[in-house]
Design a protein around this motif. Sequence first.
Motif, PDB file in Angstrom:
ATOM      1  N   MET A   1       0.845  -1.189   0.000  1.00 44.53           N
ATOM      2  CA  MET A   1       0.000   0.000   0.000  1.00 44.53           C
ATOM      3  C   MET A   1       0.888   1.250   0.000  1.00 44.53           C
ATOM      4  O   MET A   1       1.894   1.292   0.695  1.00 44.53           O
ATOM      5  CB  MET A   1      -0.872   0.013   1.256  1.00 44.53           C
ATOM      6  CG  MET A   1      -1.790  -1.200   1.380  1.00 44.53           C
ATOM      7  SD  MET A   1      -2.894  -1.083   2.833  1.00 44.53           S
ATOM      8  CE  MET A   1      -1.720  -1.313   4.183  1.00 44.53           C
ATOM      9  N   PHE A  23       3.863  -0.134   7.660  1.00 49.03           N
ATOM     10  CA  PHE A  23       2.576  -0.526   7.090  1.00 49.03           C
ATOM     11  C   PHE A  23       2.387  -0.046   5.653  1.00 49.03           C
ATOM     12  O   PHE A  23       1.640  -0.641   4.893  1.00 49.03           O
ATOM     13  CB  PHE A  23       1.438   0.032   7.955  1.00 49.03           C
ATOM     14  CG  PHE A  23       1.482  -0.462   9.369  1.00 49.03           C
ATOM     15  CD1 PHE A  23       0.825  -1.626   9.727  1.00 49.03           C
ATOM     16  CD2 PHE A  23       2.214   0.211  10.341  1.00 49.03           C
ATOM     17  CE1 PHE A  23       0.883  -2.097  11.021  1.00 49.03           C
ATOM     18  CE2 PHE A  23       2.281  -0.247  11.645  1.00 49.03           C
ATOM     19  CZ  PHE A  23       1.612  -1.415  11.987  1.00 49.03           C
ATOM     20  N   TYR A  24       3.029   1.060   5.325  1.00 45.52           N
ATOM     21  CA  TYR A  24       2.866   1.665   4.005  1.00 45.52           C
ATOM     22  C   TYR A  24       4.226   1.939   3.366  1.00 45.52           C
ATOM     23  O   TYR A  24       5.216   2.178   4.070  1.00 45.52           O
ATOM     24  CB  TYR A  24       2.111   3.010   4.118  1.00 45.52           C
ATOM     25  CG  TYR A  24       0.660   2.866   4.461  1.00 45.52           C
ATOM     26  CD1 TYR A  24      -0.306   2.781   3.458  1.00 45.52           C
ATOM     27  CD2 TYR A  24       0.245   2.809   5.788  1.00 45.52           C
ATOM     28  CE1 TYR A  24      -1.649   2.641   3.771  1.00 45.52           C
ATOM     29  CE2 TYR A  24      -1.100   2.668   6.112  1.00 45.52           C
ATOM     30  CZ  TYR A  24      -2.042   2.589   5.099  1.00 45.52           C
ATOM     31  OH  TYR A  24      -3.367   2.452   5.415  1.00 45.52           O
ATOM     32  N   ASP A 128      -7.730   6.632   1.885  1.00 45.06           N
ATOM     33  CA  ASP A 128      -7.789   6.731   3.338  1.00 45.06           C
ATOM     34  C   ASP A 128      -7.021   7.972   3.775  1.00 45.06           C
ATOM     35  O   ASP A 128      -6.031   8.363   3.145  1.00 45.06           O
ATOM     36  CB  ASP A 128      -7.158   5.488   3.983  1.00 45.06           C
ATOM     37  CG  ASP A 128      -8.018   4.250   3.786  1.00 45.06           C
ATOM     38  OD1 ASP A 128      -9.244   4.348   3.990  1.00 45.06           O
ATOM     39  OD2 ASP A 128      -7.470   3.202   3.420  1.00 45.06           O
ATOM     40  N   LEU A 130      -4.903   9.454   7.004  1.00 46.62           N
ATOM     41  CA  LEU A 130      -4.232   8.970   8.208  1.00 46.62           C
ATOM     42  C   LEU A 130      -3.570  10.115   8.971  1.00 46.62           C
ATOM     43  O   LEU A 130      -2.791  10.881   8.384  1.00 46.62           O
ATOM     44  CB  LEU A 130      -3.121   7.983   7.826  1.00 46.62           C
ATOM     45  CG  LEU A 130      -3.448   6.901   6.801  1.00 46.62           C
ATOM     46  CD1 LEU A 130      -2.170   6.180   6.364  1.00 46.62           C
ATOM     47  CD2 LEU A 130      -4.444   5.911   7.385  1.00 46.62           C
TER      48      LEU A 130
ATOM     49  N   LEU B  15      -3.317  -3.864  16.713  1.00 46.59           N
ATOM     50  CA  LEU B  15      -2.709  -2.938  15.753  1.00 46.59           C
ATOM     51  C   LEU B  15      -2.073  -1.746  16.468  1.00 46.59           C
ATOM     52  O   LEU B  15      -0.987  -1.285  16.098  1.00 46.59           O
ATOM     53  CB  LEU B  15      -3.763  -2.445  14.745  1.00 46.59           C
ATOM     54  CG  LEU B  15      -3.249  -1.491  13.669  1.00 46.59           C
ATOM     55  CD1 LEU B  15      -2.150  -2.123  12.820  1.00 46.59           C
ATOM     56  CD2 LEU B  15      -4.407  -1.020  12.770  1.00 46.59           C
ATOM     57  N   ALA B 140      -8.687   2.044   6.655  1.00 47.88           N
ATOM     58  CA  ALA B 140      -7.236   1.911   6.742  1.00 47.88           C
ATOM     59  C   ALA B 140      -6.852   0.896   7.815  1.00 47.88           C
ATOM     60  O   ALA B 140      -5.919   0.110   7.639  1.00 47.88           O
ATOM     61  CB  ALA B 140      -6.605   3.270   7.034  1.00 47.88           C
ATOM     62  N   GLU B 143      -7.145  -2.535   6.458  1.00 44.24           N
ATOM     63  CA  GLU B 143      -6.051  -2.865   5.526  1.00 44.24           C
ATOM     64  C   GLU B 143      -4.738  -3.121   6.262  1.00 44.24           C
ATOM     65  O   GLU B 143      -3.986  -4.035   5.914  1.00 44.24           O
ATOM     66  CB  GLU B 143      -5.873  -1.737   4.509  1.00 44.24           C
ATOM     67  CG  GLU B 143      -6.972  -1.756   3.446  1.00 44.24           C
ATOM     68  CD  GLU B 143      -7.053  -0.465   2.654  1.00 44.24           C
ATOM     69  OE1 GLU B 143      -6.070   0.315   2.674  1.00 44.24           O
ATOM     70  OE2 GLU B 143      -8.098  -0.227   2.021  1.00 44.24           O
ATOM     71  N   MET B 144      -4.456  -2.315   7.261  1.00 47.53           N
ATOM     72  CA  MET B 144      -3.220  -2.506   8.026  1.00 47.53           C
ATOM     73  C   MET B 144      -3.257  -3.849   8.768  1.00 47.53           C
ATOM     74  O   MET B 144      -2.261  -4.570   8.843  1.00 47.53           O
ATOM     75  CB  MET B 144      -3.024  -1.330   8.989  1.00 47.53           C
ATOM     76  CG  MET B 144      -2.772   0.000   8.271  1.00 47.53           C
ATOM     77  SD  MET B 144      -2.983   1.480   9.328  1.00 47.53           S
ATOM     78  CE  MET B 144      -1.388   1.565  10.126  1.00 47.53           C
ATOM     79  N   GLU B 147      -2.715  -6.777   6.448  1.00 48.39           N
ATOM     80  CA  GLU B 147      -1.314  -6.887   6.040  1.00 48.39           C
ATOM     81  C   GLU B 147      -0.445  -7.567   7.101  1.00 48.39           C
ATOM     82  O   GLU B 147       0.528  -8.244   6.771  1.00 48.39           O
ATOM     83  CB  GLU B 147      -0.788  -5.467   5.792  1.00 48.39           C
ATOM     84  CG  GLU B 147       0.552  -5.411   5.124  1.00 48.39           C
ATOM     85  CD  GLU B 147       0.498  -4.725   3.775  1.00 48.39           C
ATOM     86  OE1 GLU B 147      -0.529  -4.873   3.075  1.00 48.39           O
ATOM     87  OE2 GLU B 147       1.465  -4.037   3.439  1.00 48.39           O
ATOM     88  N   LYS B 148      -0.789  -7.387   8.356  1.00 48.96           N
ATOM     89  CA  LYS B 148       0.145  -7.783   9.424  1.00 48.96           C
ATOM     90  C   LYS B 148      -0.335  -8.898  10.339  1.00 48.96           C
ATOM     91  O   LYS B 148       0.480  -9.488  11.047  1.00 48.96           O
ATOM     92  CB  LYS B 148       0.450  -6.563  10.315  1.00 48.96           C
ATOM     93  CG  LYS B 148       1.138  -5.411   9.604  1.00 48.96           C
ATOM     94  CD  LYS B 148       2.565  -5.748   9.254  1.00 48.96           C
ATOM     95  CE  LYS B 148       3.293  -4.548   8.657  1.00 48.96           C
ATOM     96  NZ  LYS B 148       4.622  -4.931   8.161  1.00 48.96           N
TER      97      LYS B 148
END
Lengths: 197, 197
Positions: A1, A23-24, A128, A130, B15, B140, B143-144, B147-148
């Motif tokens: 991402m 994360f990105y 999104d 952030l 998270l 978001a 999505e995070m 991913e993890k």
Amino acid sequence: MRAGLLYSAGKDSTLAALLLEDFYDVTLVTASFGVVDPDPAREAADALGFAHETVDLDPDVAGTAVERMHDDGYPRNGIQRVHEHAVERLASARGEFDAVADGTRRDDRVPTIDRPFARSVEDRFGVDYLAPLAGIGRGAIDEMVAEKLVVETGPSEAIAKADYEVELRALLAEAHGAGAVGDVFPDHTQSRVRGRR
Amino acid sequence: MRAGLLYSAGKDSTLAALLLEDFYDVTLVTASFGVVDPDPAREAADALGFAHETVDLDPDVAGTAVERMHDDGYPRNGIQRVHEHAVERLASARGEFDAVADGTRRDDRVPTIDRPFARSVEDRFGVDYLAPLAGIGRGAIDEMVAEKLVVETGPSEAIAKADYEVELRALLAEAHGAGAVGDVFPDHTQSRVRGRR
């Protein structure tokens, strides 16, 4: 991402990048009216190991903000408007970024992105938004920065940064004389990041 | 620096821990009225590689919250009060943690820690309060997490968690019958983290 993060070379936007980097794929993006050159931000991004880009802001927004700040006698409303514009410009680079981000903090009065504006950006631009520092206070931010970053601090005039506040000061001086800058912006300490610790 | 993070084994608090782990020595802390055992949270913490502790909550706060939720017919005010109490209990373990944290999110109506309460906790207990998800929206976060983390989701009854909401459901059933739980808590999907991806 991929995330694009509004970047000034200051400690807040840099810390925001560090919080997101696991994360990105973070690109640091300096929003500019074309008045000062973005080299300080690019240098900081290079030292930190992030990609760097610029995004052009609308000069009309700067003009309106400068007059508003001059009329108000303080910068809050002008800065807020320019920041919202910068978030929207970054978000409108649709397709390039999955998320747009900034370094706005819990304890800042300005700029601030409230929940309705954040959701509006997400809805209008399909990204999104952030704000990783929005739930973190000044004390903790200072400690996290001290742990991870080498920072140079000093009065605004002495610290070479590349953000729209620097540009707004220059445009205010141009329109209303150097004295107007001191009237509108009170003594202000800036930070510039030199690299990671 | 040491941070204690209120932990339920859910995806949000997990998270939050991942966002902080580069900056703090994070201990996951499960706040408990002593009604359910904290093993699910401890198991998740072990799988993730974090230290785990528990902190005792005041049973009187649970009693008041259960009556409030029953009277209201919805859980919001009861949950909010219990969450504030949990933050205060964690913060009052003075000396052990430099910062207390939780997984409250931008898009949650409850629980939420507003800026005045955050500052009040910081002033009263001499710790920083961190809400790393306070500036991040639901999309978001999902999505995070994807991913993890490896996450198991399902209806509340089917997911073994260890947080005060589970305990409040049990206490509500005890005081007002099993039907009261369905009346107060609408259908609700829970998540439980199994480990890192």
